[in-house]
Design a protein around this motif. Structure first.
Motif, short mmCIF file in Angstrom:
data_model
loop_
_atom_site.label_atom_id
_atom_site.label_comp_id
_atom_site.label_asym_id
_atom_site.label_seq_id
_atom_site.Cartn_x
_atom_site.Cartn_y
_atom_site.Cartn_z
N THR A 1 18.05 -9.14 -7.57
CA THR A 1 17.80 -9.18 -9.01
C THR A 1 17.07 -7.97 -9.57
O THR A 1 17.13 -7.73 -10.76
CB THR A 1 16.95 -10.41 -9.36
OG1 THR A 1 15.65 -10.27 -8.77
CG2 THR A 1 17.60 -11.70 -8.90
N GLY A 2 16.32 -7.27 -8.74
CA GLY A 2 15.47 -6.18 -9.23
C GLY A 2 14.14 -6.73 -9.70
O GLY A 2 13.88 -7.93 -9.68
N TYR A 3 13.26 -5.81 -10.09
CA TYR A 3 11.91 -6.17 -10.51
C TYR A 3 11.88 -6.90 -11.84
O TYR A 3 11.15 -7.86 -12.02
CB TYR A 3 11.03 -4.92 -10.60
CG TYR A 3 10.71 -4.32 -9.27
CD1 TYR A 3 9.61 -4.74 -8.53
CD2 TYR A 3 11.52 -3.33 -8.72
CE1 TYR A 3 9.32 -4.19 -7.30
CE2 TYR A 3 11.23 -2.77 -7.49
CZ TYR A 3 10.13 -3.21 -6.78
OH TYR A 3 9.85 -2.67 -5.56
N SER B 1 0.26 -14.41 -10.15
CA SER B 1 1.17 -13.85 -11.16
C SER B 1 2.24 -12.99 -10.47
O SER B 1 2.12 -12.64 -9.29
CB SER B 1 0.39 -12.97 -12.14
OG SER B 1 -0.10 -11.81 -11.47
N LYS B 2 3.24 -12.64 -11.22
CA LYS B 2 4.29 -11.75 -10.74
C LYS B 2 3.69 -10.41 -10.34
O LYS B 2 4.04 -9.84 -9.31
CB LYS B 2 5.35 -11.58 -11.85
CG LYS B 2 6.50 -10.67 -11.49
CD LYS B 2 7.50 -10.65 -12.64
CE LYS B 2 8.58 -9.64 -12.45
NZ LYS B 2 9.57 -9.66 -13.54
N GLU B 3 2.75 -9.91 -11.12
CA GLU B 3 2.10 -8.63 -10.83
C GLU B 3 1.33 -8.70 -9.52
O GLU B 3 1.35 -7.77 -8.72
CB GLU B 3 1.18 -8.21 -11.99
CG GLU B 3 1.91 -7.85 -13.26
CD GLU B 3 2.48 -9.06 -14.02
OE1 GLU B 3 1.95 -10.20 -13.88
OE2 GLU B 3 3.46 -8.87 -14.75
N ASP B 4 0.64 -9.82 -9.30
CA ASP B 4 -0.11 -10.03 -8.05
C ASP B 4 0.85 -10.04 -6.86
O ASP B 4 0.60 -9.41 -5.83
CB ASP B 4 -0.89 -11.34 -8.15
CG ASP B 4 -1.81 -11.60 -6.98
OD1 ASP B 4 -2.31 -10.62 -6.39
OD2 ASP B 4 -2.04 -12.79 -6.67
N LEU B 5 1.97 -10.73 -7.00
CA LEU B 5 2.97 -10.79 -5.94
C LEU B 5 3.55 -9.41 -5.66
O LEU B 5 3.67 -9.00 -4.51
CB LEU B 5 4.08 -11.77 -6.31
CG LEU B 5 5.26 -11.84 -5.33
CD1 LEU B 5 4.80 -12.32 -3.96
CD2 LEU B 5 6.33 -12.77 -5.89
N LEU B 6 3.90 -8.68 -6.71
CA LEU B 6 4.49 -7.35 -6.52
C LEU B 6 3.50 -6.37 -5.90
O LEU B 6 3.88 -5.53 -5.08
CB LEU B 6 5.06 -6.81 -7.83
CG LEU B 6 6.32 -7.54 -8.31
CD1 LEU B 6 6.72 -7.05 -9.69
CD2 LEU B 6 7.45 -7.38 -7.31
N GLY C 1 4.12 -4.54 -2.33
CA GLY C 1 4.00 -3.11 -2.09
C GLY C 1 3.14 -2.82 -0.86
O GLY C 1 3.48 -1.97 -0.03
N GLU C 2 2.04 -3.54 -0.73
CA GLU C 2 1.16 -3.38 0.44
C GLU C 2 1.88 -3.83 1.71
O GLU C 2 1.76 -3.19 2.76
CB GLU C 2 -0.13 -4.18 0.25
CG GLU C 2 -1.02 -3.64 -0.85
CD GLU C 2 -2.16 -4.59 -1.19
OE1 GLU C 2 -2.44 -5.52 -0.40
OE2 GLU C 2 -2.77 -4.38 -2.25
#
Length: 180
Positions: A27-29, A54-59, A63-64
């Motif tokens: 799906t992409g970001y 949140s989505k930001e927390d998951l993303l 990344g990490e």
């Protein structure tokens, strides 16, 4: 508790991060939904929200996770090697990783997001490679290798053997021989 605090949810957290990879590759970001990730991970939404608010927390965690996977892969391929042989193992790792990396589809799905992420990723990848460069200026060699790898990630086209030959040229080595 999550894996950052050494808790019991490490397995669930890893399952979620793996599921994030799968969903992102489809799906992409921009269209990533936490519900889709929960479904892919075969967990409830409350479980996902307990670990990632949140989505930001998951993303950010994703990344990490991706960076840790690259670091672990690099450690694995260079174990017991030295000099140009070690650098060549890293170059082969780059080629193999890119050829099997399913998130490369994001270049077509969300090119703006991919380009913005490159600003963050290029310095981190260069820093990972610099200590592995046995000759010349490690900053220049690692920078050239990373930028060439990014170019192949964004554009592709060359086969694996040609990509590896180009990386070796940029790194100043031929095959698994000594520096040229």
């Amino acid at each position: 508790m999550d894996s950052t605090s050494g808790g019991r949810d490490t397995g669930t957290r890893t399952r979620i991060l793996r599921a994030t990879y799968e969903v992102l590759s489809r799906t992409g970001y921009g269209k990533l939904s936490l519900s889709d990730v929960a479904t892919q991970a075969k967990i409830s939404r409350p479980t996902l929200y307990r670990l990632f608010s949140s989505k930001e927390d998951l993303l950010a965690a994703f990344g990490e996770y991706e960076l840790r996977n690259v670091e672990a892969g690099l450690r694995r391929v260079v174990a017991g090697l030295t000099g140009a042989e070690r650098l060549d193992a890293v170059l082969r790792f780059i080629v193999e990783s890119q050829s099997s990396y399913r998130l490369s589809s994001l270049v077509q799905i969300e090119p703006d997001h991919v380009l913005s992420q490159m600003n963050r990723v290029v310095p981190m990848m260069r820093a990972l490679l610099e200590p592995l460069v046995p000759h010349g200026d490690p900053v220049v060699v690692a920078g050239a290798v990373v930028r060439l790898a990014v170019s192949h990630y964004l554009v592709g086209a060359d086969d694996q053997a040609e990509f590896l030959a180009q990386l070796r040229l940029a790194a100043g080595i031929s095959g698994s021989d000594q520096p040229s």
